[in-house]
Motif scaffolding. Structure first.
Motif, PDB file in Angstrom:
ATOM      1  N   GLY A 115       0.819  -1.202   0.000  1.00  0.00           N
ATOM      2  CA  GLY A 115       0.000   0.000   0.000  1.00  0.00           C
ATOM      3  C   GLY A 115       0.857   1.258   0.000  1.00  0.00           C
ATOM      4  O   GLY A 115       2.075   1.206  -0.205  1.00  0.00           O
ATOM      5  N   ALA A 116       0.231   2.383   0.211  1.00  0.00           N
ATOM      6  CA  ALA A 116       0.926   3.674   0.231  1.00  0.00           C
ATOM      7  C   ALA A 116       0.308   4.557   1.312  1.00  0.00           C
ATOM      8  O   ALA A 116      -0.893   4.463   1.592  1.00  0.00           O
ATOM      9  CB  ALA A 116       0.826   4.364  -1.132  1.00  0.00           C
ATOM     10  N   ASP A 117       1.141   5.392   1.920  1.00  0.00           N
ATOM     11  CA  ASP A 117       0.687   6.354   2.918  1.00  0.00           C
ATOM     12  C   ASP A 117       0.899   7.761   2.374  1.00  0.00           C
ATOM     13  O   ASP A 117       1.935   8.040   1.749  1.00  0.00           O
ATOM     14  CB  ASP A 117       1.458   6.194   4.227  1.00  0.00           C
ATOM     15  N   LEU A 118      -0.052   8.621   2.599  1.00  0.00           N
ATOM     16  CA  LEU A 118       0.070   9.980   2.071  1.00  0.00           C
ATOM     17  C   LEU A 118      -0.636  10.988   2.955  1.00  0.00           C
ATOM     18  O   LEU A 118      -1.489  10.635   3.771  1.00  0.00           O
ATOM     19  CB  LEU A 118      -0.492  10.052   0.651  1.00  0.00           C
ATOM     20  N   LEU A 119      -0.248  12.244   2.804  1.00  0.00           N
ATOM     21  CA  LEU A 119      -0.977  13.364   3.356  1.00  0.00           C
ATOM     22  C   LEU A 119      -1.889  13.892   2.266  1.00  0.00           C
ATOM     23  O   LEU A 119      -1.489  13.979   1.096  1.00  0.00           O
ATOM     24  CB  LEU A 119      -0.018  14.469   3.816  1.00  0.00           C
ATOM     25  N   PHE A 120      -3.106  14.268   2.633  1.00  0.00           N
ATOM     26  CA  PHE A 120      -4.110  14.649   1.646  1.00  0.00           C
ATOM     27  C   PHE A 120      -4.867  15.866   2.158  1.00  0.00           C
ATOM     28  O   PHE A 120      -5.329  15.880   3.301  1.00  0.00           O
ATOM     29  CB  PHE A 120      -5.056  13.466   1.429  1.00  0.00           C
ATOM     30  N   VAL A 121      -4.979  16.895   1.337  1.00  0.00           N
ATOM     31  CA  VAL A 121      -5.714  18.105   1.700  1.00  0.00           C
ATOM     32  C   VAL A 121      -6.721  18.408   0.603  1.00  0.00           C
ATOM     33  O   VAL A 121      -6.380  18.361  -0.592  1.00  0.00           O
ATOM     34  CB  VAL A 121      -4.763  19.318   1.886  1.00  0.00           C
ATOM     35  N   HIS A 122      -7.952  18.695   0.980  1.00  0.00           N
ATOM     36  CA  HIS A 122      -8.964  19.063  -0.012  1.00  0.00           C
ATOM     37  C   HIS A 122      -9.765  20.253   0.489  1.00  0.00           C
ATOM     38  O   HIS A 122      -9.736  20.589   1.666  1.00  0.00           O
ATOM     39  CB  HIS A 122      -9.879  17.884  -0.367  1.00  0.00           C
ATOM     40  N   THR A 123     -10.468  20.903  -0.421  1.00  0.00           N
ATOM     41  CA  THR A 123     -11.199  22.129  -0.097  1.00  0.00           C
ATOM     42  C   THR A 123     -12.698  21.926  -0.024  1.00  0.00           C
ATOM     43  O   THR A 123     -13.440  22.891   0.052  1.00  0.00           O
ATOM     44  CB  THR A 123     -10.911  23.229  -1.147  1.00  0.00           C
ATOM     45  N   LEU A 124     -13.157  20.666  -0.037  1.00  0.00           N
ATOM     46  CA  LEU A 124     -14.596  20.414   0.028  1.00  0.00           C
ATOM     47  C   LEU A 124     -15.009  20.090   1.453  1.00  0.00           C
ATOM     48  O   LEU A 124     -14.911  18.960   1.896  1.00  0.00           O
ATOM     49  CB  LEU A 124     -14.975  19.252  -0.899  1.00  0.00           C
TER      50      LEU A 124
END
Length: 210
Positions: free
Chosen positions: A179-188
């Motif tokens: 798998g993969a780990d990530l930081l995620f930012v969204h504007t909704l």
């Protein structure tokens, strides 16, 4: 006069404050009238009448709209929200499952952006394409991630990032079996992770030929 009449009158008195708040929160969330109405389970015409003060919102409607805009009924009524904590401690980041994915809230709720730490399982969402208003930013922490934007595919390694308009058809999947780990930012504000590029499919999200 029925017992419900005083409550109805109080709700009508609140309409001048509620209507502009509904309109402002929808615009802040970058949602069209149609998209916001669909998310809240209303017709566009009904939501339009609520935003112009021509109709009285019931409590279930206020709750649905508050969830849609990622806020509270108090803010919909124009009340000043309580101060939000600027710091989120690791023990407070409870994991949540969404369609085989795992994500942790990494920011305070009700902000103009929502930050998440995400684990993407191998093989997830290989054929699901998302299209929605807003912007997304992601940063790969571990593993490799395949990002598809329109007709172009990218493989992102740890340290790579991407920032894109969410109206561009997009999908992401982990390349490695771990798998993969990530930081995620969204504007909704109104969207749970599963309704963005995370988690399993939702109705209307599958686009053939991309």
């Amino acid at each position: 006069m029925s017992p419900a009449t005083p409550d109805d009158g109080a709700a009508e008195d609140a309409l001048p404050a509620v209507a502009p708040q509904l309109r402002e929160l929808r615009r802040r969330a970058a949602l069209t009238l149609e998209a916001a109405a669909r998310a809240a389970g209303l017709s566009p015409a009904h939501l339009s009448r609520l935003e112009t003060g021509q109709r009285q919102p019931s409590l279930p409607m206020l709750l649905a709209l508050a969830r849609t805009y990622g806020t509270t009924v108090s803010e919909l009524l124009g009340e000043t929200p309580a101060d939000r904590d600027a710091v989120v401690r690791a023990p407070d980041m409870e994991p949540t499952a969404a369609g085989g994915w795992t994500y942790w809230q990494a920011g305070s709720p009700g902000r103009g952006m929502q930050a998440l730490r995400v684990h993407v399982p191998y093989g997830a969402q290989g054929d699901i394409v998302r299209v929605h208003p807003g912007e997304e930013w992601l940063y790969v922490l571990r593993g490799r991630l395949r990002l598809r934007l329109g007709d172009t595919s990218y493989t992102l390694a740890p340290g790579d990032s991407a920032h894109f308009d969410s109206l561009t058809p997009h999908r992401i999947a982990a390349v490695d079996h771990g798998g993969a780990d990530l930081l995620f930012v969204h504007t909704l504000l109104q969207s749970p992770a599963a309704a963005l590029c995370l988690g399993g499919p939702i109705e209307g999200d599958r686009h053939d030929g991309i």
